[in-house]
Design a protein around this motif. Structure first.
Motif, PDB file in Angstrom:
ATOM      1  N   ASP A  48      57.726  39.836  60.070  1.00  0.00           N
ATOM      2  CA  ASP A  48      57.084  38.756  60.826  1.00  0.00           C
ATOM      3  C   ASP A  48      58.054  37.627  61.126  1.00  0.00           C
ATOM      4  O   ASP A  48      57.869  36.892  62.099  1.00  0.00           O
ATOM      5  N   ARG A  49      59.082  37.474  60.295  1.00  0.00           N
ATOM      6  CA  ARG A  49      60.110  36.460  60.572  1.00  0.00           C
ATOM      7  C   ARG A  49      60.996  36.892  61.729  1.00  0.00           C
ATOM      8  O   ARG A  49      61.334  36.083  62.600  1.00  0.00           O
ATOM      9  N   ILE A  50      61.367  38.167  61.752  1.00  0.00           N
ATOM     10  CA  ILE A  50      62.236  38.681  62.814  1.00  0.00           C
ATOM     11  C   ILE A  50      61.462  38.878  64.108  1.00  0.00           C
ATOM     12  O   ILE A  50      61.911  38.481  65.184  1.00  0.00           O
ATOM     13  N   ARG A  51      60.273  39.468  63.982  1.00  0.00           N
ATOM     14  CA  ARG A  51      59.445  39.725  65.162  1.00  0.00           C
ATOM     15  C   ARG A  51      58.374  38.632  65.259  1.00  0.00           C
ATOM     16  O   ARG A  51      57.184  38.881  65.046  1.00  0.00           O
ATOM     17  N   LYS A  52      58.815  37.430  65.575  1.00  0.00           N
ATOM     18  CA  LYS A  52      57.937  36.263  65.615  1.00  0.00           C
ATOM     19  C   LYS A  52      56.796  36.476  66.605  1.00  0.00           C
ATOM     20  O   LYS A  52      57.004  36.935  67.720  1.00  0.00           O
ATOM     21  N   GLY A  53      55.602  36.123  66.158  1.00  0.00           N
ATOM     22  CA  GLY A  53      54.429  36.293  67.000  1.00  0.00           C
ATOM     23  C   GLY A  53      53.722  37.611  66.774  1.00  0.00           C
ATOM     24  O   GLY A  53      52.632  37.838  67.307  1.00  0.00           O
ATOM     25  N   THR A  54      54.343  38.509  66.001  1.00  0.00           N
ATOM     26  CA  THR A  54      53.705  39.782  65.671  1.00  0.00           C
ATOM     27  C   THR A  54      53.306  39.758  64.197  1.00  0.00           C
ATOM     28  O   THR A  54      53.560  38.784  63.481  1.00  0.00           O
ATOM     29  N   SER A  55      52.702  40.831  63.748  1.00  0.00           N
ATOM     30  CA  SER A  55      52.224  40.890  62.370  1.00  0.00           C
ATOM     31  C   SER A  55      52.343  42.305  61.832  1.00  0.00           C
ATOM     32  O   SER A  55      51.855  43.254  62.457  1.00  0.00           O
ATOM     33  N   LEU A  56      52.987  42.439  60.693  1.00  0.00           N
ATOM     34  CA  LEU A  56      53.085  43.742  60.044  1.00  0.00           C
ATOM     35  C   LEU A  56      51.697  44.297  59.750  1.00  0.00           C
ATOM     36  O   LEU A  56      51.429  45.486  59.944  1.00  0.00           O
ATOM     37  N   VAL A  57      50.794  43.435  59.326  1.00  0.00           N
ATOM     38  CA  VAL A  57      49.431  43.861  59.019  1.00  0.00           C
ATOM     39  C   VAL A  57      48.753  44.411  60.274  1.00  0.00           C
ATOM     40  O   VAL A  57      48.083  45.455  60.228  1.00  0.00           O
ATOM     41  N   LYS A  58      48.924  43.733  61.419  1.00  0.00           N
ATOM     42  CA  LYS A  58      48.292  44.196  62.657  1.00  0.00           C
ATOM     43  C   LYS A  58      48.874  45.526  63.122  1.00  0.00           C
ATOM     44  O   LYS A  58      48.160  46.373  63.660  1.00  0.00           O
ATOM     45  N   VAL A  59      50.172  45.691  62.936  1.00  0.00           N
ATOM     46  CA  VAL A  59      50.792  46.963  63.315  1.00  0.00           C
ATOM     47  C   VAL A  59      50.196  48.094  62.502  1.00  0.00           C
ATOM     48  O   VAL A  59      49.801  49.136  63.047  1.00  0.00           O
ATOM     49  N   LEU A  60      50.116  47.919  61.191  1.00  0.00           N
ATOM     50  CA  LEU A  60      49.568  48.969  60.332  1.00  0.00           C
ATOM     51  C   LEU A  60      48.091  49.208  60.638  1.00  0.00           C
ATOM     52  O   LEU A  60      47.627  50.354  60.651  1.00  0.00           O
ATOM     53  N   ASP A  61      47.354  48.129  60.924  1.00  0.00           N
ATOM     54  CA  ASP A  61      45.942  48.283  61.283  1.00  0.00           C
ATOM     55  C   ASP A  61      45.806  49.036  62.606  1.00  0.00           C
ATOM     56  O   ASP A  61      44.892  49.859  62.773  1.00  0.00           O
ATOM     57  N   GLY A  62      46.717  48.760  63.554  1.00  0.00           N
ATOM     58  CA  GLY A  62      46.682  49.450  64.834  1.00  0.00           C
ATOM     59  C   GLY A  62      46.953  50.933  64.685  1.00  0.00           C
ATOM     60  O   GLY A  62      46.302  51.770  65.334  1.00  0.00           O
ATOM     61  N   ILE A  63      47.894  51.269  63.828  1.00  0.00           N
ATOM     62  CA  ILE A  63      48.197  52.681  63.571  1.00  0.00           C
ATOM     63  C   ILE A  63      46.992  53.372  62.952  1.00  0.00           C
ATOM     64  O   ILE A  63      46.609  54.482  63.352  1.00  0.00           O
ATOM     65  N   ARG A  64      46.381  52.722  61.969  1.00  0.00           N
ATOM     66  CA  ARG A  64      45.206  53.310  61.312  1.00  0.00           C
ATOM     67  C   ARG A  64      44.063  53.504  62.310  1.00  0.00           C
ATOM     68  O   ARG A  64      43.390  54.544  62.299  1.00  0.00           O
ATOM     69  N   ALA A  65      43.848  52.501  63.165  1.00  0.00           N
ATOM     70  CA  ALA A  65      42.751  52.591  64.134  1.00  0.00           C
ATOM     71  C   ALA A  65      42.979  53.733  65.112  1.00  0.00           C
ATOM     72  O   ALA A  65      42.037  54.468  65.455  1.00  0.00           O
ATOM     73  N   LEU A  66      44.225  53.900  65.555  1.00  0.00           N
ATOM     74  CA  LEU A  66      44.522  54.980  66.488  1.00  0.00           C
ATOM     75  C   LEU A  66      44.370  56.335  65.807  1.00  0.00           C
ATOM     76  O   LEU A  66      43.813  57.278  66.392  1.00  0.00           O
ATOM     77  N   ALA A  67      44.863  56.454  64.583  1.00  0.00           N
ATOM     78  CA  ALA A  67      44.725  57.718  63.847  1.00  0.00           C
ATOM     79  C   ALA A  67      43.251  58.061  63.629  1.00  0.00           C
ATOM     80  O   ALA A  67      42.846  59.228  63.755  1.00  0.00           O
TER      81      ALA A  67
END
Length: 331
Positions: free
Chosen positions: A124-143
């Motif tokens: 989240d520090r490197i990819r400002k404005g994004t969220s590790l939690v949201k990425v993982l949640d997005g992967i789970r939702a798609l799966a």
């Protein structure tokens, strides 16, 4: 006869938008500041590309922006799928809501890559404005949506940006995405530094020993991931080796930017006036490499023009074009 002489491509990358809702510290659109130009790729221009999509294995709808910000994204997916090619995209997952997840599966998108740059708070520090939690949640939702619909597509990939300081946290990647339905992980080392501040994070080994040290860490991660059934891919530039082949596949692929400019890859199509970047510690003036614009000329004609042919031939007999000389994407 005209169809017979049309070019064939492994992939065409289309920057469907240069807008983004994140400020990743390594992205040229962030370091470019106010000089960056935001635009969506026009639908009418996209339709003009469709005839060549029929002779293309993969159309990847992504460039230096967040694809889902283009309101015509799924219209473009439909056009490309109707041409018979595979379609992929890459997202930061910030606006990947339930409706978009459903449309991804319905539309027949073949693969979607989720961007990461860390396995903890550093992401989240490197990819400002994004969220590790949201990425993982997005992967789970798609799966979960794929499972609900009994669908095999889209394949779920992770596009991982590796900083020099991130070698340690990389070890946690296999366990982070374990059981989430991820089929492939592509590890890209930071080697294109568009600001002086990023120079210390460039992972471009300058000695064989430095190369072996980094490779040992990455290979251990690859081995751990493969135990979980995931495929890992990476390229680490080796020092003191003659490098002639381009990992961007510039002789059988191309990139169309959001303003219509045709370039060999995303690293040569940036709109960065009076900008500099670092490759292997050497400071270079950035030069955009353009062979034409699809808003002015058909893509097939641009591909066949004398200058573009000479560029592709240079990878067999050199010398390479200025922007390509010393590029870490060569091996």
């Amino acid at each position: 006869m005209l169809r017979f002489f049309q070019p064939r491509f492994d992939w065409i990358q289309v920057e469907v938008t240069s807008h983004c809702n994140a400020q990743c510290i390594y992205c040229p659109r962030t370091t470019g500041g106010e000089t960056w130009q935001n635009r969506h790729f026009p639908m009418e221009s996209f339709r003009n590309l469709v005839p060549l999509f029929k002779r293309t294995r993969l159309v990847h709808l992504q460039g230096w922006g967040e694809p889902f910000l283009n309101p015509r994204f799924f219209d473009m997916v439909d056009q490309a799928k109707a041409a018979g090619c595979q379609v992929g995209t890459t997202t930061n997952a910030t606006i990947l809501d339930g409706a978009r997840v459903g449309r991804l599966v319905e539309s027949g998108v073949d693969l979607i890559a989720f961007s990461l740059a860390g396995t903890g708070p550093e992401n989240d520090r490197i990819r400002k404005g994004t969220s590790l939690v949201k990425v993982l949640d997005g992967i789970r939702a798609l799966a979960a949506e794929k499972e609900r619909r009994k669908a095999s597509r889209p394949l779920i990939h992770v596009a991982y940006m590796l900083f020099r300081s991130g070698l340690g946290s990389l070890r946690g990647l296999p366990s982070l995405v374990k059981g989430l339905g991820v089929s492939d992980v592509v590890i890209s080392t930071l080697d294109f530094a568009s600001s002086e501040e990023l120079l210390k994070e460039v992972l471009h080994p300058q000695s064989p020993s430095e190369y072996e040290e980094a490779r040992k860490v990455i290979d251990s991660v690859v081995a751990e991931g493969e135990k979980e059934g995931m495929r890992f891919h990476y390229h680490l530039a080796y020092p003191e080796r003659k490098r002639e082949l381009c990992t961007e596949n510039v002789t059988r692929a191309l990139c169309v930017s959001s303003d219509g400019v045709v370039s060999p890859c995303v690293f040569t199509n940036l709109r960065m006036e009076e900008a500099f970047y670092r490759v292997g510690g050497e400071k270079k003036s950035y030069q955009r490499l353009s062979f034409g614009n699809v808003n002015e000329k058909p893509l097939a004609d641009i591909w066949r023009c004398k200058e573009y042919k000479a560029f592709r031939a240079s990878f067999g007999k050199g010398p390479l074009a200025g922007p390509c000389q010393g590029c870490p994407k060569l091996r």
